[in-house]
Scaffold this motif. Structure first.
Motif, PDB file in Angstrom:
ATOM      1  N   ARG A   1     -82.987 -63.243 -63.650  1.00 54.64           N
ATOM      2  CA  ARG A   1     -83.318 -61.849 -63.965  1.00 54.64           C
ATOM      3  C   ARG A   1     -82.811 -61.389 -65.319  1.00 54.64           C
ATOM      4  O   ARG A   1     -83.245 -60.358 -65.822  1.00 54.64           O
ATOM      5  N   GLY A   2     -81.845 -62.115 -65.860  1.00 58.13           N
ATOM      6  CA  GLY A   2     -81.274 -61.704 -67.141  1.00 58.13           C
ATOM      7  C   GLY A   2     -80.234 -60.618 -67.002  1.00 58.13           C
ATOM      8  O   GLY A   2     -79.780 -60.054 -67.991  1.00 58.13           O
ATOM      9  N   ALA A   3     -79.833 -60.308 -65.772  1.00 56.24           N
ATOM     10  CA  ALA A   3     -78.816 -59.292 -65.498  1.00 56.24           C
ATOM     11  C   ALA A   3     -78.157 -59.632 -64.171  1.00 56.24           C
ATOM     12  O   ALA A   3     -78.791 -60.224 -63.295  1.00 56.24           O
ATOM     13  N   PRO A   4     -76.894 -59.261 -64.012  1.00 55.52           N
ATOM     14  CA  PRO A   4     -76.235 -59.559 -62.741  1.00 55.52           C
ATOM     15  C   PRO A   4     -76.880 -58.786 -61.588  1.00 55.52           C
ATOM     16  O   PRO A   4     -77.359 -57.667 -61.774  1.00 55.52           O
TER      17      PRO A   4
ATOM     18  N   LEU B   1     -83.477 -65.501 -53.642  1.00 49.75           N
ATOM     19  CA  LEU B   1     -82.048 -65.728 -53.849  1.00 49.75           C
ATOM     20  C   LEU B   1     -81.244 -64.439 -53.663  1.00 49.75           C
ATOM     21  O   LEU B   1     -80.115 -64.476 -53.168  1.00 49.75           O
ATOM     22  N   SER B   2     -81.810 -63.303 -54.018  1.00 51.14           N
ATOM     23  CA  SER B   2     -81.131 -62.023 -53.800  1.00 51.14           C
ATOM     24  C   SER B   2     -80.973 -61.737 -52.308  1.00 51.14           C
ATOM     25  O   SER B   2     -79.927 -61.252 -51.868  1.00 51.14           O
ATOM     26  N   ALA B   3     -82.017 -62.045 -51.546  1.00 52.67           N
ATOM     27  CA  ALA B   3     -81.929 -61.873 -50.094  1.00 52.67           C
ATOM     28  C   ALA B   3     -80.881 -62.814 -49.513  1.00 52.67           C
ATOM     29  O   ALA B   3     -80.096 -62.436 -48.633  1.00 52.67           O
ATOM     30  N   LEU B   4     -80.844 -64.044 -50.017  1.00 48.72           N
ATOM     31  CA  LEU B   4     -79.840 -65.006 -49.575  1.00 48.72           C
ATOM     32  C   LEU B   4     -78.440 -64.530 -49.954  1.00 48.72           C
ATOM     33  O   LEU B   4     -77.488 -64.679 -49.175  1.00 48.72           O
ATOM     34  N   LEU B   5     -78.312 -63.928 -51.111  1.00 45.88           N
ATOM     35  CA  LEU B   5     -77.030 -63.389 -51.551  1.00 45.88           C
ATOM     36  C   LEU B   5     -76.547 -62.290 -50.609  1.00 45.88           C
ATOM     37  O   LEU B   5     -75.374 -62.250 -50.231  1.00 45.88           O
ATOM     38  N   ALA B   6     -77.443 -61.411 -50.206  1.00 49.21           N
ATOM     39  CA  ALA B   6     -77.070 -60.336 -49.278  1.00 49.21           C
ATOM     40  C   ALA B   6     -76.570 -60.906 -47.950  1.00 49.21           C
ATOM     41  O   ALA B   6     -75.558 -60.441 -47.399  1.00 49.21           O
ATOM     42  N   LEU B   7     -77.259 -61.920 -47.437  1.00 48.05           N
ATOM     43  CA  LEU B   7     -76.839 -62.547 -46.185  1.00 48.05           C
ATOM     44  C   LEU B   7     -75.512 -63.289 -46.352  1.00 48.05           C
ATOM     45  O   LEU B   7     -74.650 -63.251 -45.469  1.00 48.05           O
ATOM     46  N   THR B   8     -75.335 -63.940 -47.490  1.00 45.96           N
ATOM     47  CA  THR B   8     -74.099 -64.671 -47.758  1.00 45.96           C
ATOM     48  C   THR B   8     -72.926 -63.710 -47.888  1.00 45.96           C
ATOM     49  O   THR B   8     -71.829 -63.982 -47.378  1.00 45.96           O
TER      50      THR B   8
ATOM     51  N   ALA C   1     -75.196 -65.593 -57.009  1.00 48.43           N
ATOM     52  CA  ALA C   1     -75.254 -64.473 -57.960  1.00 48.43           C
ATOM     53  C   ALA C   1     -75.480 -64.973 -59.388  1.00 48.43           C
ATOM     54  O   ALA C   1     -76.221 -64.349 -60.158  1.00 48.43           O
ATOM     55  N   ARG C   2     -74.865 -66.105 -59.745  1.00 47.47           N
ATOM     56  CA  ARG C   2     -75.084 -66.664 -61.089  1.00 47.47           C
ATOM     57  C   ARG C   2     -76.548 -67.081 -61.290  1.00 47.47           C
ATOM     58  O   ARG C   2     -77.120 -66.860 -62.360  1.00 47.47           O
ATOM     59  N   GLN C   3     -77.155 -67.658 -60.268  1.00 41.36           N
ATOM     60  CA  GLN C   3     -78.560 -68.061 -60.372  1.00 41.36           C
ATOM     61  C   GLN C   3     -79.480 -66.840 -60.477  1.00 41.36           C
ATOM     62  O   GLN C   3     -80.437 -66.838 -61.256  1.00 41.36           O
TER      63      GLN C   3
END
Length: 125
Positions: free
Chosen positions: A63-66, A36-43, A56-58
């Protein structure tokens, strides 16, 4: 024939305790957060603000942190970015399904649909 071990296990000989192990669920959460972090970077690279906030919310939930976000853009071809985002969302969907994480699975599937639509529009023009 069988000959029994004559020495103690390595963990006992070294005087150190064995490394802690994570559960399968914890490992899947780590993998899902990574996808999801990789997807966030692409998004973010594509400039899709609303979907980026959902992702980012997911990531924050897992992770327990933004998540740390990078605002730099590479100037890559949007069609290539959509393709990579689609593939990354597919990986996230597989892990989310394995983890039985409905919210992440729905998000990943919706992102796959959105990137498929964008690729179709790009190919048509």
């Amino acid at each position: 024939m069988y000959e029994p071990n004559r020495s103690q296990p390595v963990a006992r000989r070294s005087g150190r305790t064995p490394l802690p192990h994570r559960s399968r669920g914890e490992e899947l959460d780590i993998q899902l957060a990574g996808h999801l972090s990789a997807l966030l970077a692409l998004t973010d690279e594509l400039g899709l603000d609303e979907p980026a906030e959902e992702i980012a919310r997911q990531v924050a939930r897992l992770r327990g942190a933004p998540p740390v976000r990078h605002a730099g853009h590479t100037g890559a071809d949007p069609a290539e970015l959509h393709l990579r985002a689609h593939e990354t969302a597919a990986r996230a969907l597989l892990v989310a399904a394995s983890r039985a994480d409905t919210a992440a699975a729905i998000l990943a599937a919706s992102r796959m649909d959105a990137h498929t639509a964008a690729l179709t529009l790009t190919a048509a023009s």
